[in-house]
Design a protein around this motif. Structure first.
Motif, PDB file in Angstrom:
ATOM      1  N   THR A  35      45.048   0.898 -29.657  1.00  0.00           N
ATOM      2  CA  THR A  35      44.124  -0.226 -29.584  1.00  0.00           C
ATOM      3  C   THR A  35      44.800  -1.475 -29.038  1.00  0.00           C
ATOM      4  O   THR A  35      44.130  -2.438 -28.672  1.00  0.00           O
ATOM      5  CB  THR A  35      43.546  -0.532 -30.981  1.00  0.00           C
ATOM      6  OG1 THR A  35      44.631  -0.789 -31.881  1.00  0.00           O
ATOM      7  CG2 THR A  35      42.704   0.637 -31.479  1.00  0.00           C
ATOM      8  N   ASP A  36      46.130  -1.466 -28.976  1.00  0.00           N
ATOM      9  CA  ASP A  36      46.887  -2.598 -28.458  1.00  0.00           C
ATOM     10  C   ASP A  36      48.271  -2.107 -28.059  1.00  0.00           C
ATOM     11  O   ASP A  36      48.746  -1.102 -28.582  1.00  0.00           O
ATOM     12  CB  ASP A  36      46.995  -3.695 -29.528  1.00  0.00           C
ATOM     13  CG  ASP A  36      47.579  -4.996 -28.984  1.00  0.00           C
ATOM     14  OD1 ASP A  36      47.367  -5.302 -27.793  1.00  0.00           O
ATOM     15  OD2 ASP A  36      48.254  -5.706 -29.758  1.00  0.00           O
ATOM     16  N   ARG A  37      48.886  -2.839 -27.129  1.00  0.00           N
ATOM     17  CA  ARG A  37      50.251  -2.516 -26.726  1.00  0.00           C
ATOM     18  C   ARG A  37      50.967  -3.799 -26.363  1.00  0.00           C
ATOM     19  O   ARG A  37      50.366  -4.723 -25.834  1.00  0.00           O
ATOM     20  CB  ARG A  37      50.289  -1.534 -25.577  1.00  0.00           C
ATOM     21  CG  ARG A  37      49.703  -2.068 -24.279  1.00  0.00           C
ATOM     22  CD  ARG A  37      49.920  -1.178 -23.058  1.00  0.00           C
ATOM     23  NE  ARG A  37      51.287  -1.181 -22.652  1.00  0.00           N
ATOM     24  CZ  ARG A  37      52.091  -0.115 -22.647  1.00  0.00           C
ATOM     25  NH1 ARG A  37      51.633   1.065 -22.978  1.00  0.00           N
ATOM     26  NH2 ARG A  37      53.339  -0.210 -22.292  1.00  0.00           N
ATOM     27  N   ARG A  38      52.249  -3.845 -26.706  1.00  0.00           N
ATOM     28  CA  ARG A  38      53.108  -4.959 -26.348  1.00  0.00           C
ATOM     29  C   ARG A  38      54.390  -4.389 -25.767  1.00  0.00           C
ATOM     30  O   ARG A  38      55.056  -3.575 -26.419  1.00  0.00           O
ATOM     31  CB  ARG A  38      53.455  -5.814 -27.572  1.00  0.00           C
ATOM     32  CG  ARG A  38      52.290  -6.516 -28.201  1.00  0.00           C
ATOM     33  CD  ARG A  38      52.696  -7.427 -29.356  1.00  0.00           C
ATOM     34  NE  ARG A  38      53.701  -6.909 -30.282  1.00  0.00           N
ATOM     35  CZ  ARG A  38      53.437  -6.182 -31.364  1.00  0.00           C
ATOM     36  NH1 ARG A  38      52.199  -5.834 -31.648  1.00  0.00           N
ATOM     37  NH2 ARG A  38      54.403  -5.802 -32.166  1.00  0.00           N
ATOM     38  N   ALA A  47      49.793  -0.068 -31.059  1.00  0.00           N
ATOM     39  CA  ALA A  47      49.038  -0.179 -32.309  1.00  0.00           C
ATOM     40  C   ALA A  47      47.885   0.814 -32.272  1.00  0.00           C
ATOM     41  O   ALA A  47      47.236   0.996 -31.233  1.00  0.00           O
ATOM     42  CB  ALA A  47      48.505  -1.595 -32.482  1.00  0.00           C
ATOM     43  N   GLU A  84      51.660   1.169 -36.385  1.00  0.00           N
ATOM     44  CA  GLU A  84      52.404   0.679 -35.228  1.00  0.00           C
ATOM     45  C   GLU A  84      53.526   1.653 -34.922  1.00  0.00           C
ATOM     46  O   GLU A  84      54.264   2.063 -35.812  1.00  0.00           O
ATOM     47  CB  GLU A  84      53.025  -0.698 -35.494  1.00  0.00           C
ATOM     48  CG  GLU A  84      52.109  -1.837 -35.248  1.00  0.00           C
ATOM     49  CD  GLU A  84      52.838  -3.166 -35.210  1.00  0.00           C
ATOM     50  OE1 GLU A  84      52.170  -4.140 -34.865  1.00  0.00           O
ATOM     51  OE2 GLU A  84      54.043  -3.235 -35.520  1.00  0.00           O
TER      52      GLU A  84
END
Length: 105
Positions: A35-38, A47, A84
């Motif tokens: 749902t998210d990436r950094r 994430a 995560e």
């Protein structure tokens, strides 16, 4: 005897063509659910929803990956709401990191 740091392990994968292709596909299926990436200096943080089934799947895949590519470093952090996955690798593994986790080279 102390275990070698992931930074000190040669960048080499023990999987052959078909097995490597299947493992890449497995990671692509899992990372598509993020749902998210950094991006980080030496890897990526992904994430996911914090479901026990997904946590088990990601943990099993990370353990299998560590068996064939000891240069990867995986950290899982599970809370009631999220999972995560932090993946780190030496700079010489940038192409493999990009193939498996979509990290820009």
């Amino acid at each position: 005897m102390a275990e070698k740091s992931w930074r000190d392990v040669p960048v080499a994968c023990t999987l052959d063509g078909p097995a490597l292709g299947e493992r890449t596909a497995q990671w692509q299926r899992v990372t598509a659910r993020a749902t998210d990436r950094r991006d980080t200096a030496d890897g990526v943080v992904l994430a996911f929803p914090g479901t026990p089934e997904l946590a088990a799947e990601v943990a099993a895949l990370a353990a299998a990956e560590k068996d064939c590519c000891a240069f990867f470093d995986f950290t899982l952090h599970l809370t009631p709401a999220a999972l995560e996955l932090t993946v780190r690798a030496p700079g010489t593994a940038a192409a493999l990191l990009a193939d498996l986790f979509g990290v820009p080279v």
